[in-house]
Design a protein around this motif. Sequence first.
Motif, PDB file in Angstrom:
ATOM      1  N   GLY A  99       0.811  -1.211   0.000  1.00  0.00           N
ATOM      2  CA  GLY A  99       0.000   0.000   0.000  1.00  0.00           C
ATOM      3  C   GLY A  99       0.843   1.258   0.000  1.00  0.00           C
ATOM      4  O   GLY A  99       0.563   2.210  -0.743  1.00  0.00           O
ATOM      5  N   VAL A 100       1.896   1.279   0.810  1.00  0.00           N
ATOM      6  CA  VAL A 100       2.789   2.441   0.850  1.00  0.00           C
ATOM      7  C   VAL A 100       3.489   2.595  -0.492  1.00  0.00           C
ATOM      8  O   VAL A 100       3.580   3.711  -1.035  1.00  0.00           O
ATOM      9  N   ALA A 101       3.981   1.492  -1.058  1.00  0.00           N
ATOM     10  CA  ALA A 101       4.652   1.556  -2.362  1.00  0.00           C
ATOM     11  C   ALA A 101       3.691   2.086  -3.422  1.00  0.00           C
ATOM     12  O   ALA A 101       4.072   2.945  -4.239  1.00  0.00           O
ATOM     13  N   PHE A 102       2.460   1.602  -3.405  1.00  0.00           N
ATOM     14  CA  PHE A 102       1.473   2.067  -4.373  1.00  0.00           C
ATOM     15  C   PHE A 102       1.230   3.568  -4.220  1.00  0.00           C
ATOM     16  O   PHE A 102       1.219   4.309  -5.212  1.00  0.00           O
ATOM     17  N   ALA A 103       1.047   4.029  -2.997  1.00  0.00           N
ATOM     18  CA  ALA A 103       0.800   5.457  -2.760  1.00  0.00           C
ATOM     19  C   ALA A 103       1.980   6.302  -3.233  1.00  0.00           C
ATOM     20  O   ALA A 103       1.787   7.376  -3.827  1.00  0.00           O
ATOM     21  N   LEU A 104       3.182   5.828  -3.004  1.00  0.00           N
ATOM     22  CA  LEU A 104       4.361   6.583  -3.445  1.00  0.00           C
ATOM     23  C   LEU A 104       4.472   6.602  -4.968  1.00  0.00           C
ATOM     24  O   LEU A 104       4.924   7.598  -5.543  1.00  0.00           O
ATOM     25  N   ILE A 105       4.048   5.525  -5.604  1.00  0.00           N
ATOM     26  CA  ILE A 105       4.102   5.462  -7.073  1.00  0.00           C
ATOM     27  C   ILE A 105       3.035   6.372  -7.696  1.00  0.00           C
ATOM     28  O   ILE A 105       3.343   7.146  -8.599  1.00  0.00           O
ATOM     29  N   VAL A 106       1.801   6.276  -7.221  1.00  0.00           N
ATOM     30  CA  VAL A 106       0.720   7.031  -7.861  1.00  0.00           C
ATOM     31  C   VAL A 106       0.628   8.467  -7.370  1.00  0.00           C
ATOM     32  O   VAL A 106       0.116   9.335  -8.071  1.00  0.00           O
ATOM     33  N   GLY A 107       1.099   8.718  -6.170  1.00  0.00           N
ATOM     34  CA  GLY A 107       1.142  10.077  -5.640  1.00  0.00           C
ATOM     35  C   GLY A 107      -0.191  10.614  -5.167  1.00  0.00           C
ATOM     36  O   GLY A 107      -1.227   9.950  -5.253  1.00  0.00           O
ATOM     37  N   PRO A 108      -0.158  11.854  -4.668  1.00  0.00           N
ATOM     38  CA  PRO A 108      -1.360  12.456  -4.092  1.00  0.00           C
ATOM     39  C   PRO A 108      -2.485  12.673  -5.098  1.00  0.00           C
ATOM     40  O   PRO A 108      -3.656  12.718  -4.710  1.00  0.00           O
ATOM     41  N   GLY A 109      -2.170  12.778  -6.369  1.00  0.00           N
ATOM     42  CA  GLY A 109      -3.209  12.963  -7.377  1.00  0.00           C
ATOM     43  C   GLY A 109      -4.166  11.791  -7.409  1.00  0.00           C
ATOM     44  O   GLY A 109      -5.386  11.974  -7.491  1.00  0.00           O
ATOM     45  N   TRP A 110      -3.648  10.572  -7.346  1.00  0.00           N
ATOM     46  CA  TRP A 110      -4.510   9.392  -7.346  1.00  0.00           C
ATOM     47  C   TRP A 110      -5.328   9.352  -6.065  1.00  0.00           C
ATOM     48  O   TRP A 110      -6.516   9.023  -6.084  1.00  0.00           O
ATOM     49  N   LEU A 111      -4.698   9.681  -4.940  1.00  0.00           N
ATOM     50  CA  LEU A 111      -5.413   9.646  -3.664  1.00  0.00           C
ATOM     51  C   LEU A 111      -6.552  10.664  -3.618  1.00  0.00           C
ATOM     52  O   LEU A 111      -7.557  10.443  -2.950  1.00  0.00           O
ATOM     53  N   ALA A 112      -6.407  11.761  -4.342  1.00  0.00           N
ATOM     54  CA  ALA A 112      -7.467  12.764  -4.399  1.00  0.00           C
ATOM     55  C   ALA A 112      -8.626  12.302  -5.282  1.00  0.00           C
ATOM     56  O   ALA A 112      -9.771  12.705  -5.068  1.00  0.00           O
ATOM     57  N   ALA A 113      -8.328  11.469  -6.274  1.00  0.00           N
ATOM     58  CA  ALA A 113      -9.350  10.967  -7.201  1.00  0.00           C
ATOM     59  C   ALA A 113      -8.996   9.539  -7.602  1.00  0.00           C
ATOM     60  O   ALA A 113      -8.479   9.296  -8.694  1.00  0.00           O
ATOM     61  N   PRO A 114      -9.237   8.569  -6.693  1.00  0.00           N
ATOM     62  CA  PRO A 114      -8.848   7.177  -6.962  1.00  0.00           C
ATOM     63  C   PRO A 114      -9.509   6.614  -8.227  1.00  0.00           C
ATOM     64  O   PRO A 114     -10.690   6.832  -8.474  1.00  0.00           O
ATOM     65  N   ARG A 115      -8.697   5.916  -9.016  1.00  0.00           N
ATOM     66  CA  ARG A 115      -9.176   5.244 -10.225  1.00  0.00           C
ATOM     67  C   ARG A 115      -8.821   3.763 -10.123  1.00  0.00           C
ATOM     68  O   ARG A 115      -7.770   3.402  -9.600  1.00  0.00           O
ATOM     69  N   LEU A 116      -9.699   2.947 -10.646  1.00  0.00           N
ATOM     70  CA  LEU A 116      -9.535   1.499 -10.521  1.00  0.00           C
ATOM     71  C   LEU A 116      -8.336   0.966 -11.295  1.00  0.00           C
ATOM     72  O   LEU A 116      -7.587   0.139 -10.777  1.00  0.00           O
ATOM     73  N   LEU A 117      -8.142   1.407 -12.528  1.00  0.00           N
ATOM     74  CA  LEU A 117      -7.127   0.783 -13.386  1.00  0.00           C
ATOM     75  C   LEU A 117      -5.721   0.779 -12.777  1.00  0.00           C
ATOM     76  O   LEU A 117      -5.075  -0.280 -12.737  1.00  0.00           O
TER      77      LEU A 117
END
Length: 159
Positions: free
Chosen positions: A82-100
Amino acid sequence: MAGLMLQGALLGLGATLLFDLWQAGLARATGQPPPNWAPVGRWFRHLARGRVFHADIGAAEPWRHERALGWAGHYAVGLVYGVAFALIVGPGWLAAPRLLPAWIFGIATLAFGWFLLQPGLGLGWAASKAPNPAKLRILNLAGHTVFGLGLWLTGLVIA
């Protein structure tokens, strides 16, 4: 950065919890026994001693608390993912999560199971030495799809 890592830890824990709920439901629906985390705990114990690969983890020296260590290791790995994923996708994904992106990451984590854990347990690369490798691979793929779904759903909850 600390906030991103905390959100990642929550993503990993949520995704691992959904993975476990899926496995419990699958066990109940099929009559198969639920996953046994004791061999994984035994593997983690031997890994800490420098031994990665075993011909048969069942023949390795047992440890009294291996089931608890297996569960703890399972959740620790989910948290790290989960931490690795968050670091890879960054805050932009966390603000608007997408499934793909979450699904792709969930599938990518199969590599660790197929090329580190399963050979480490004595099951061969991608479970090639398991009694029914194709079935195990399909279950792995389904489970890691559920993990990716869990990353996305947890992202929606914490967004």
